[in-house]
Design an enzyme around this catalytic site. Structure first.
Site, PDB file in Angstrom:
ATOM      1  N   GLY A 194     -17.607  21.252  27.740  1.00  0.00           N
ATOM      2  CA  GLY A 194     -16.348  21.113  27.019  1.00  0.00           C
ATOM      3  C   GLY A 194     -15.593  22.422  26.966  1.00  0.00           C
ATOM      4  N   PRO A 196     -13.525  25.802  25.669  1.00  0.00           N
ATOM      5  CA  PRO A 196     -13.972  26.831  24.737  1.00  0.00           C
ATOM      6  C   PRO A 196     -13.577  26.501  23.291  1.00  0.00           C
ATOM      7  CG  PRO A 196     -12.582  27.781  26.460  1.00  0.00           C
ATOM      8  CD  PRO A 196     -12.597  26.321  26.678  1.00  0.00           C
ATOM      9  N   GLY A 199     -17.037  23.888  19.792  1.00  0.00           N
ATOM     10  CA  GLY A 199     -18.196  23.752  18.919  1.00  0.00           C
ATOM     11  C   GLY A 199     -19.505  23.523  19.653  1.00  0.00           C
ATOM     12  N   THR A 201     -21.655  25.860  20.833  1.00  0.00           N
ATOM     13  CA  THR A 201     -22.674  26.734  20.250  1.00  0.00           C
ATOM     14  C   THR A 201     -23.084  26.221  18.876  1.00  0.00           C
ATOM     15  OG1 THR A 201     -21.499  28.510  21.359  1.00  0.00           O
ATOM     16  CG2 THR A 201     -23.204  29.137  19.792  1.00  0.00           C
ATOM     17  N   GLU A 417      17.330  28.333  23.468  1.00  0.00           N
ATOM     18  CA  GLU A 417      16.440  27.488  22.667  1.00  0.00           C
ATOM     19  C   GLU A 417      17.143  26.209  22.221  1.00  0.00           C
ATOM     20  OE1 GLU A 417      13.377  27.897  22.713  1.00  0.00           O
ATOM     21  OE2 GLU A 417      13.460  29.915  23.570  1.00  0.00           O
TER      22      GLU A 417
END
Ligand code: ADP
Ligand code: ZN
Length: 601
Positions: A194, A196, A199, A201, A417
Site C-alpha cells: 500500500g 506510504p 499504516g 508499520t 486562480e
C-alpha cells in the site's frame, strides 16, 4: 562520518578542553604576585601600605592596600619577626601547609588521569552500544520494539479487511498447536502492500501487540549501507535474534529497496543488494514454521519485487491496503483526536469529507497541526478553524507568506486562480469550488481548491474533459486579460497533459483510437522501465496518439476560452474581490458569482 560519531568527537574535545583548563587552574593558584624581596616588603609594611601578609611555608605574600601583591622567600627556620615585621604592624595569616595546599597539589596530579579515564570509558561505551558503526558494522540495526504502550488492532482505525487477514497470523503465533495438529501450513511471510503512510508499520506492530510477541523491525534501505557484505550479515543477525526470541515478528520496511528483481543491471550497488536479498531468501527457506517467526514486510511497489520473494514459502501472503475512504478517515481522525482537547462541535465527518486522498499519516498530521495551531493561539480547545488551517497546510503545503509578489504578479495570479474557479464552476462535471486563495503554499503562488461531494471510485470521460478545461482556465484568463502567457501555468499543463494521455492510452476513451491500451507501464517488474513506457505500437500509431492527445487538450482550451469570454464581467468582479480579501470560500464564491454551479456553457 555519521552524526553520532560526530557528536562523540565533539564531546571528547570539550572534555579535553575542560581538563586542560582545570589542570591550569590547579597548578597556578589564580593571581600572580610580583617577585620581590623581604626587605622590600618590610619597607612597604613600615610605610603602612600593606593590607595583609600571608605565610605559606617559606613563601611570603604581601597584599597591598592598592591591590598589588608581592612575593618573597624567607630562609627556612627564620621567622618573619626576625625581619622586623610583627602582627602589630599588619595582620599575618599563616597557612597550614599540610591541608589545602596538599589537596591542591594532589588534585593537580590526579585530575588529568581521572579525566582521561572518563573519556576512554565514554568512547568505549559508545562503541559498545553499536552507535559507532565502523566498529560494529556486521551487527543488525534492528530495533526491538518494546514500547510500554502495546499497540493493538484497536489502534488501527479502518483497514477492516487487512485486519481480518491478519487475525489468523495472530492466532498462529498464540496457538501454533491448533494449526500443526491438523497439518495446516502457516505462512512464513506476509507482504503488506500500500501507499506510504497508510499504516503498514502500525498494522505490523499491532499484530505483534495482539499476539504478545516481540517485534524486530528494520528498514530495507538501512541494509544497503557501507561495505559489501554488511547487508547479508545483518540479515543473518536479524533472523538469529528473532529466532532466539521466538515467537516473534520480523518487520522489513521498504522491501522494494532490496527486493527489486535481480540482474536487471539497474539501480546502483548491485552486488550488495543482491547478496542481501539472497540472504533473506536463504533465511526464509532455512527455518521451519514451528520456529514461529513470521516475517512481515511492507512495500508500495510490489510490481518491482523479485519474483523469488513471492514464491510459496516466502512472502506468499499479500495484504493489500488502500487509502481510507470517508468513513475510515473519520475513524482515524477520531482516534487521533482522542488524546487532544477538541471542541465538542467539531464535525469529523465534514473533515473526512474535506480530505479525500489523505492517508492515515496525513490525518494524524492534520489532527496534530490543528492542535498545535490552537495552542499557538492560546486556545483551550481545538476548533474548526484550526482544522481548516491544518488541512490546507498538510494537503496543499505550508503557507509561504514570505514569497512576495509584486502588484503585477498578484494581479496575474488572481486572474489565473479565478479563471480556474470560474471554468470549474460553470462546467457540469467538475468538483465544487471549495476555496480560492492567493496565499502562496508550497510551490504554488495561489490555488483553487475543488472538493468532491463524496469519494469517487469511477471517473467518467466527461469529468476528465471538464477537468482539463478547468486546468487550462487559469492560463486562458491570463491570456484574455493581459494578452500574454506566463510560466505560472506550468503545473496545470503538466496535469492536463497527463490526463489527456491517460484518456487515450490507458482508458481507451478516444473513439478514434479505440478500446486499446497503448504502451505498457506498471505491470513491468523491471526497474527502470517505469521511467519511460515501453512502446508496443508503430510510428504511425504514435503520431495518431499524439494528435488525439492534442485534440483533447485543445478542446479543453476552447471550452475554457468560451466560458471566460462569456463571463468576463464575473471574472473581473471575482478577481477584484480576491485581490481585496486574499481568499474566497465556497459560500462567498457562490454569492458573488450568482450563477448555479454546473449550468454549462
Ligand atoms: P506506512 O508504514 O504504511 O508508511 P505507518 O504505519 O508508518 O505507515 O503510518 C504512519 C502513522 O500514521 C502511524 O504511526 C499512525 O499514527 C498513522 N496511521 C496510519 N494509518 C492509520 C490508521 N489506519 N489508523 C490510525 N492511525 C494510522
Ligand atoms: Zn493554475
Amino acid at each position: 562520518m555519521n552524526q553520532k560519531t560526530n557528536r562523540t568527537l565533539i564531546t571528547v574535545v570539550l572534555i579535553l578542553i575542560a581538563a586542560t583548563a582545570l589542570f591550569g587552574f590547579y597548578t597556578t593558584s589564580g593571581n600572580h604576585p610580583e617577585e620581590s624581596t623581604i626587605s622590600e616588603i618590610s619597607t612597604f609594611v613600615e610605610k603602612g601600605e600593606v593590607q595583609k601578609i600571608t605565610i605559606n611555608n617559606d613563601e611570603i605574600i604581601a597584599k597591598l592596600e592598592d591591590g598589588r601583591e608581592f612575593k618573597a622567600f624567607k630562609e627556612a627556620g627564620v621567622s618573619i619577626q626576625d625581619y622586623g615585621i610583627t602582627t602589630d604592624d599588619v595582620p599575618i595569616e599563616i597557612k597550614n601547609p599540610s591541608s589545602g595546599e596538599f589537596i591542591g597539589s594532589l588534585l593537580s596530579i590526579l585530575l588529568p588521569f581521572l579525566l582521561v579515564g572518563a573519556v576512554l570509558w565514554f568512547i568505549l561505551r559508545q562503541a559498545q552500544s553499536g552507535n559507532m558503526r565502523a566498529m560494529s558494522f556486521g551487527k543488525t540495526q534492528a530495533r526491538l520494539f518494546t514500547g510500554k504502550k502495546k499497540i493493538s488492532f484497536k489502534d488501527v482505525a479502518g483497514a477492516k479487511e487487512a485486519k481480518e487477514e491478519l487475525v489468523e497470523v495472530v492466532d498462529f503465533l498464540k496457538n501454533p498447536g491448533k494449526y500443526s495438529a491438523i497439518g495446516a501450513e502457516i505462512p512464513k511471510g506476509v507482504l503488506l502492500v500500500g501507499p506510504p503512510g497508510i499504516g503498514k508499520t502500525l498494522l505490523a506492530k499491532a499484530v505483534a501487540g495482539e499476539a504478545g510477541v516481540p517485534f524486530f523491525s528494520l528498514s530495507a534501505s538501512e541494509f544497503v549501507e557501507m561495505f559489501v557484505g554488511v547487508g547479508a550479515s545483518r540479515v543473518r543477525d536479524l533472523f538469529a535474534k528473532a529466532k532466539r526470541n521466538s515467537p516473534a515478528i520480523i518487520f522489513i520496511d521498504e522491501l522494494d529497496a532490496i527486493g527489486r528483481q535481480r540482474g536487471t543491471g539497474l539501480g546502483g550497488s548491485h552486488d550488495e543488494r543482491e547478496q542481501t536479498l539472497n540472504q533473506i531468501l536463504v533465511e526464509m527457506d532455512g527455518f521451519e514454521t514451528d520456529e514461529r517467526v513470521i516475517i512481515m514486510a511492507a512495500t508500495n511497489r510490489p510490481d518491482v519485487l523479485d519474483p523469488a520473494l513471492l514464491r510459496p514459502g516466502r512472502f506468499d501472503r499479500r495484504v493489500i491496503m488502500e487509502l481510507p475512504d470517508r468513513d475510515e478517515r473519520k475513524q482515524i481522525l477520531k482516534l487521533h483526536a482522542n488524546n487532544k482537547a477538541i471542541a465538542k462541535d467539531i464535525n469529523f465527518d465534514n473533515i473526512a469529507g474535506a480530505t479525500p486522498g489523505a492517508s492515515g499519516a496525513d490525518l494524524k498530521n492534520i489532527a496534530n497541526e490543528a492542535t498545535i495551531n490552537a495552542a499557538r493561539n492560546n486556545r483551550k480547545e481545538v476548533g474548526q478553524a484550526d482544522f481548516d488551517w491544518a488541512i490546507e497546510k498538510v494537503l496543499i503545503g505550508p503557507e509561504r507568506r514570505s514569497k512576495l509578489m509584486n502588484d503585477k504578479e498578484k494581479k496575474i495570479t488572481a486572474y489565473h486562480e479565478v479563471g480556474h474557479a470560474l471554468v470549474g464552476h460553470i462546467l457540469p462535471n467538475t468538483d465544487p469550488i471549495h476555496k480560492i486563495s492567493m496565499v502562496s503554499r508550497g510551490s504554488a503562488l495561489g490555488y483553487t481548491w475543488s472538493l468532491p461531494e463524496e469519494d469517487r471510485k469511477l471517473v467518467t470521460k466527461s469529468k476528465f474533459e471538464d477537468e482539463i478545461a478547468q486546468l487550462l482556465g487559469g492560463r486562458e484568463a491570463e491570456k484574455l486579460i493581459f494578452n500574454e502567457f506566463t510560466t505560472g501555468a506550468q503545473n496545470d499543463l503538466m496535469k492536463a497533459t497527463k490526463i489527456a494521455r491517460d484518456m487515450v492510452k490507458v482508458y481507451g476513451m478516444s473513439s478514434k483510437m479505440g478500446p486499446i491500451q497503448f504502451g505498457t507501464r506498471d505491470e513491468h517488474i523491471f526497474l527502470g522501465k517505469e521511467l519511460h513506457d515501453e512502446r508496443n505500437y508503430s510510428e504511425s500509431i504514435a503520431a495518431e496518439l499524439d494528435a488525439e492527445v492534442k485534440r483533447i487538450i485543445l478542446d479543453g482550451e476552447g471550452k475554457a476560452k468560451k466560458i471566460l469570454n462569456k463571463y468576463k464581467d464575473k471574472l473581473e468582479s471575482i478577481t477584484k474581490h480576491l485581490l481585496e480579501n486574499e481568499t474566497i470560500d465556497r459560500e462567498e464564491f457562490g454569492k458573488i458569482i450568482g450563477i448555479k454551479a454546473g449550468s454549462g456553457i
